[in-house]
Design a protein around this motif. Structure first.
Motif, PDB file in Angstrom:
ATOM      1  N   GLY A  31       0.940  -1.354   0.502  1.00 48.64           N
ATOM      2  CA  GLY A  31       0.103  -0.078  -0.219  1.00 48.64           C
ATOM      3  C   GLY A  31       0.912   1.548  -0.056  1.00 48.64           C
ATOM      4  O   GLY A  31       0.760   2.405   0.288  1.00 48.64           O
ATOM      5  N   LEU A  32       2.214   1.555  -0.005  1.00 56.80           N
ATOM      6  CA  LEU A  32       3.057   2.159   0.462  1.00 56.80           C
ATOM      7  C   LEU A  32       4.039   1.962  -0.941  1.00 56.80           C
ATOM      8  O   LEU A  32       5.027   3.536  -1.021  1.00 56.80           O
ATOM      9  N   GLY A  33       4.169   1.181  -1.554  1.00 58.47           N
ATOM     10  CA  GLY A  33       5.152   0.441  -2.288  1.00 58.47           C
ATOM     11  C   GLY A  33       5.936  -0.650  -2.113  1.00 58.47           C
ATOM     12  O   GLY A  33       7.516  -0.215  -1.628  1.00 58.47           O
ATOM     13  N   VAL A  34       5.802  -1.267  -2.348  1.00 57.32           N
ATOM     14  CA  VAL A  34       6.511  -2.885  -1.788  1.00 57.32           C
ATOM     15  C   VAL A  34       7.900  -2.946  -2.133  1.00 57.32           C
ATOM     16  O   VAL A  34       8.185  -2.849  -3.338  1.00 57.32           O
ATOM     17  N   ILE A  35       8.073  -2.523  -1.464  1.00 55.41           N
ATOM     18  CA  ILE A  35      10.222  -3.643  -1.416  1.00 55.41           C
ATOM     19  C   ILE A  35      10.655  -5.017  -0.915  1.00 55.41           C
ATOM     20  O   ILE A  35       8.943  -5.348  -0.180  1.00 55.41           O
ATOM     21  N   ARG A  36      11.331  -5.880  -2.029  1.00 56.89           N
ATOM     22  CA  ARG A  36      11.963  -7.042  -1.223  1.00 56.89           C
ATOM     23  C   ARG A  36      13.249  -6.760  -0.652  1.00 56.89           C
ATOM     24  O   ARG A  36      13.898  -5.970  -1.292  1.00 56.89           O
ATOM     25  N   ALA A  37      13.120  -6.792   0.331  1.00 56.81           N
ATOM     26  CA  ALA A  37      14.971  -7.087   1.060  1.00 56.81           C
ATOM     27  C   ALA A  37      14.883  -7.748   2.254  1.00 56.81           C
ATOM     28  O   ALA A  37      13.671  -8.690   2.320  1.00 56.81           O
ATOM     29  N   LEU A  38      15.680  -8.222   2.408  1.00 59.08           N
ATOM     30  CA  LEU A  38      16.573  -8.792   3.385  1.00 59.08           C
ATOM     31  C   LEU A  38      15.866  -8.915   4.679  1.00 59.08           C
ATOM     32  O   LEU A  38      15.706  -8.195   4.971  1.00 59.08           O
ATOM     33  N   ALA A  39      15.311  -9.923   5.577  1.00 61.77           N
ATOM     34  CA  ALA A  39      14.436  -9.555   6.865  1.00 61.77           C
ATOM     35  C   ALA A  39      15.662  -9.762   7.309  1.00 61.77           C
ATOM     36  O   ALA A  39      17.016 -10.010   8.150  1.00 61.77           O
ATOM     37  N   ASN A  40      15.918  -8.211   7.959  1.00 64.99           N
ATOM     38  CA  ASN A  40      15.948  -7.685   9.619  1.00 64.99           C
ATOM     39  C   ASN A  40      15.149  -6.997  10.476  1.00 64.99           C
ATOM     40  O   ASN A  40      13.719  -7.283  10.084  1.00 64.99           O
ATOM     41  N   ASP A  41      15.553  -5.742  11.370  1.00 62.83           N
ATOM     42  CA  ASP A  41      14.483  -5.758  12.577  1.00 62.83           C
ATOM     43  C   ASP A  41      13.890  -4.347  11.758  1.00 62.83           C
ATOM     44  O   ASP A  41      12.175  -4.385  11.870  1.00 62.83           O
ATOM     45  N   PHE A  42      13.870  -4.157  10.336  1.00 65.51           N
ATOM     46  CA  PHE A  42      13.101  -3.146   9.836  1.00 65.51           C
ATOM     47  C   PHE A  42      12.171  -4.130   8.720  1.00 65.51           C
ATOM     48  O   PHE A  42      10.863  -3.554   9.493  1.00 65.51           O
ATOM     49  N   THR A  43      12.137  -5.123   8.653  1.00 66.87           N
ATOM     50  CA  THR A  43      11.111  -5.816   8.190  1.00 66.87           C
ATOM     51  C   THR A  43      10.053  -6.191   8.474  1.00 66.87           C
ATOM     52  O   THR A  43       8.714  -6.458   8.658  1.00 66.87           O
ATOM     53  N   SER A  44      10.836  -6.675  10.287  1.00 64.93           N
ATOM     54  CA  SER A  44       9.957  -7.303  11.310  1.00 64.93           C
ATOM     55  C   SER A  44       8.874  -6.866  11.754  1.00 64.93           C
ATOM     56  O   SER A  44       7.635  -6.386  12.106  1.00 64.93           O
ATOM     57  N   ARG A  45       9.525  -4.835  11.678  1.00 65.29           N
ATOM     58  CA  ARG A  45       8.358  -3.961  12.668  1.00 65.29           C
ATOM     59  C   ARG A  45       7.395  -3.387  11.334  1.00 65.29           C
ATOM     60  O   ARG A  45       6.076  -3.352  11.832  1.00 65.29           O
ATOM     61  N   MET A  46       7.791  -3.549  10.011  1.00 62.42           N
ATOM     62  CA  MET A  46       6.568  -3.693   8.713  1.00 62.42           C
ATOM     63  C   MET A  46       5.924  -4.593   8.766  1.00 62.42           C
ATOM     64  O   MET A  46       4.274  -4.272   9.078  1.00 62.42           O
ATOM     65  N   ALA A  47       6.368  -5.425   8.566  1.00 62.56           N
ATOM     66  CA  ALA A  47       5.214  -6.674   9.174  1.00 62.56           C
ATOM     67  C   ALA A  47       4.316  -7.349  10.251  1.00 62.56           C
ATOM     68  O   ALA A  47       3.123  -7.609   9.968  1.00 62.56           O
ATOM     69  N   ALA A  48       4.632  -6.878  11.041  1.00 63.52           N
ATOM     70  CA  ALA A  48       4.342  -6.792  12.899  1.00 63.52           C
ATOM     71  C   ALA A  48       3.008  -5.228  12.316  1.00 63.52           C
ATOM     72  O   ALA A  48       1.453  -5.868  12.385  1.00 63.52           O
ATOM     73  N   LEU A  49       2.963  -4.561  11.692  1.00 65.85           N
ATOM     74  CA  LEU A  49       2.073  -3.224  11.741  1.00 65.85           C
ATOM     75  C   LEU A  49       1.383  -3.598  10.593  1.00 65.85           C
ATOM     76  O   LEU A  49       0.307  -3.079  10.998  1.00 65.85           O
ATOM     77  N   GLU A  50       2.342  -4.420   9.416  1.00 67.88           N
ATOM     78  CA  GLU A  50       0.867  -4.446   8.274  1.00 67.88           C
ATOM     79  C   GLU A  50      -0.005  -5.662   8.601  1.00 67.88           C
ATOM     80  O   GLU A  50      -1.294  -5.989   8.562  1.00 67.88           O
ATOM     81  N   PHE A  97       7.796   3.294   7.703  1.00 64.33           N
ATOM     82  CA  PHE A  97       8.887   2.738   6.522  1.00 64.33           C
ATOM     83  C   PHE A  97       9.893   3.685   5.917  1.00 64.33           C
ATOM     84  O   PHE A  97      10.922   3.482   5.228  1.00 64.33           O
ATOM     85  N   GLU A  98       9.196   5.440   6.216  1.00 66.34           N
ATOM     86  CA  GLU A  98      10.359   6.444   5.155  1.00 66.34           C
ATOM     87  C   GLU A  98      11.349   6.366   6.621  1.00 66.34           C
ATOM     88  O   GLU A  98      12.125   7.147   5.861  1.00 66.34           O
ATOM     89  N   ALA A  99      10.673   5.982   7.757  1.00 69.80           N
ATOM     90  CA  ALA A  99      12.098   6.503   8.636  1.00 69.80           C
ATOM     91  C   ALA A  99      13.442   5.396   8.696  1.00 69.80           C
ATOM     92  O   ALA A  99      14.589   5.315   9.022  1.00 69.80           O
ATOM     93  N   SER A 100      13.170   4.665   7.593  1.00 65.94           N
ATOM     94  CA  SER A 100      14.837   2.845   7.316  1.00 65.94           C
ATOM     95  C   SER A 100      15.046   3.711   5.306  1.00 65.94           C
ATOM     96  O   SER A 100      13.581   3.934   5.282  1.00 65.94           O
ATOM     97  N   SER A 101      15.874   3.623   5.422  1.00 65.94           N
ATOM     98  CA  SER A 101      16.420   3.585   4.163  1.00 65.94           C
ATOM     99  C   SER A 101      17.427   2.967   3.358  1.00 65.94           C
ATOM    100  O   SER A 101      18.622   2.014   3.784  1.00 65.94           O
ATOM    101  N   LEU A 102      17.531   3.161   2.235  1.00 61.89           N
ATOM    102  CA  LEU A 102      18.082   2.208   1.371  1.00 61.89           C
ATOM    103  C   LEU A 102      19.716   2.187   1.296  1.00 61.89           C
ATOM    104  O   LEU A 102      20.732   2.363   1.571  1.00 61.89           O
ATOM    105  N   LYS A 103      20.050   3.650   0.785  1.00 53.47           N
ATOM    106  CA  LYS A 103      21.041   4.953   1.299  1.00 53.47           C
ATOM    107  C   LYS A 103      21.952   4.595   2.785  1.00 53.47           C
ATOM    108  O   LYS A 103      22.996   3.835   2.643  1.00 53.47           O
ATOM    109  N   ASP A 104      21.250   4.734   3.668  1.00 53.70           N
ATOM    110  CA  ASP A 104      21.907   3.896   5.209  1.00 53.70           C
ATOM    111  C   ASP A 104      22.539   2.204   4.995  1.00 53.70           C
ATOM    112  O   ASP A 104      23.168   2.421   5.517  1.00 53.70           O
ATOM    113  N   ALA A 105      21.423   1.688   4.191  1.00 52.11           N
ATOM    114  CA  ALA A 105      21.788   0.356   4.160  1.00 52.11           C
ATOM    115  C   ALA A 105      23.522   0.477   3.537  1.00 52.11           C
ATOM    116  O   ALA A 105      24.414  -0.079   3.163  1.00 52.11           O
ATOM    117  N   ALA A 106      23.133   0.856   1.909  1.00 49.45           N
ATOM    118  CA  ALA A 106      23.936   1.173   1.063  1.00 49.45           C
ATOM    119  C   ALA A 106      25.837   1.637   1.650  1.00 49.45           C
ATOM    120  O   ALA A 106      26.734   1.070   1.320  1.00 49.45           O
TER     121      ALA A 106
END
Length: 318
Positions: free
Chosen positions: A230-249, A262-271
């Motif tokens: 509903g926000l722009g689906v992404i596929r990412a490695l499972a981590n704390d961010f994806t766990s938080r999002m999955a719980a909310l969804e 969703f917007e508090a985490s970024s690809l730039k910070d990871a990369a």
């Protein structure tokens, strides 16, 4: 130079049906795309996150660094896309790969300077529209892909076959492909090449943090999650961010809370900074097939060797 001749290699003038995906931050420098193009595949510069001055420098480096074809990946939704398009046009790239928008916006201008234009599609309807508009070829992205998978989440094998049956354009298959066996499978389904993203994330030349590469190598085939529904689906490695999002969804949380998380985490910070716990570590399911970080040219060589093995291993018709 070893050659595997297909509809895509003929269209683009490359020796091998191996395309390196245009990945934000990972191929936003010249190192990775130059290595892939010089090895006989198609290296792709990711223009999406780049400032104009940086993009100008990288495209200059690409032209100086190889006599082989190379490409620019341009998401049409990015801010200031018209200025970016003007800049890319001045460099006359051999190939443009565009996504997230209509092809009529750019085709005539790039065709006028001799650029081959590939359009990214996620379904048969979009493929037919891109073909009708005059695209030279298609990149077909299936559900296994990292980053932004198709909304309908149709697997690569089914989607590539459906598109290959529906259009007569050369097709590049993308999503879940990490080795030569995957390449052989996609060619058997009617594609003329395969696009490799996650495999090239784990390359020496990929301009992402070592922790990002290690996370890819360590992941299993079940190690990714799709979040951001509903926000722009992404596929990412499972981590704390994806766990938080999955719980909310799963709990039916309000969109405002889901969007904030969703917007508090970024690809730039990871990369760039190695934030692999709370960042968006975008990668495809093929991470489970990647077990080492290698030079990009060696990855290309291995894919070709594996392709030969896969073909030789097929049973004959008797």
């Amino acid at each position: 130079m070893t050659r595997i001749s297909t509809s895509v290699t003929g269209l683009l003038g490359i020796d091998l049906p191996i395309v390196q995906a245009g990945m934000s931050w990972a191929s936003s420098s010249s190192a990775l795309p130059l290595a892939v193009s010089n090895a006989g595949g198609l290296g792709v510069v990711a223009a999406g996150p780049m400032r104009l001055s940086d993009l100008d420098s990288v495209l200059t480096e690409m032209a100086a660094g190889t006599s082989r074809p190379w490409a620019v990946n341009l998401p049409l939704y990015r801010a200031g896309v018209d200025e970016v398009m003007d800049l890319v046009l001045r460099h006359r790239p051999p190939v443009l790969i565009a996504s997230q928008g209509g092809p009529r916006r750019y085709l005539a201008r790039f065709h006028d300077v001799g650029t081959r234009c590939l359009h990214v599609v996620a379904g048969v309807t979009h493929a037919l529209k891109a073909a009708s508009a005059g695209a030279d070829g298609l990149v077909v992205v299936g559900a296994e892909a990292g980053g932004h998978p198709p909304p309908a989440m149709v697997t690569t094998s089914v989607l590539v076959r459906a598109v290959a049956r529906a259009v007569s354009l050369p097709v590049i298959a993308s999503g879940g492909i990490a080795d030569g066996a995957g390449l052989a499978a996609m060619l058997a389904l009617g594609a003329g090449a395969a696009q490799f993203g996650t495999r090239f994330l784990a390359s020496v030349e990929a301009s992402v943090h070592p922790a990002y590469k290690e996370a890819v190598v360590s992941a299993g085939v079940d190690g990714t999650r799709t979040v951001g529904h509903g926000l722009g689906v992404i596929r990412a490695l499972a981590n704390d961010f994806t766990s938080r999002m999955a719980a909310l969804e799963s709990s039916g949380a309000e969109e405002s809370l889901r969007r904030k998380t969703f917007e508090a985490s970024s690809l730039k910070d990871a990369a760039l900074h190695g934030e692999v716990v709370d960042g968006k570590v975008e990668a495809g399911q093929s991470a489970g097939l990647v077990d080492s970080v290698l030079p990009a040219a060696e990855i290309v060589t291995r894919i070709v060797r594996e392709y030969r093995t896969a073909r030789a291993g097929l049973p004959p018709i008797t």
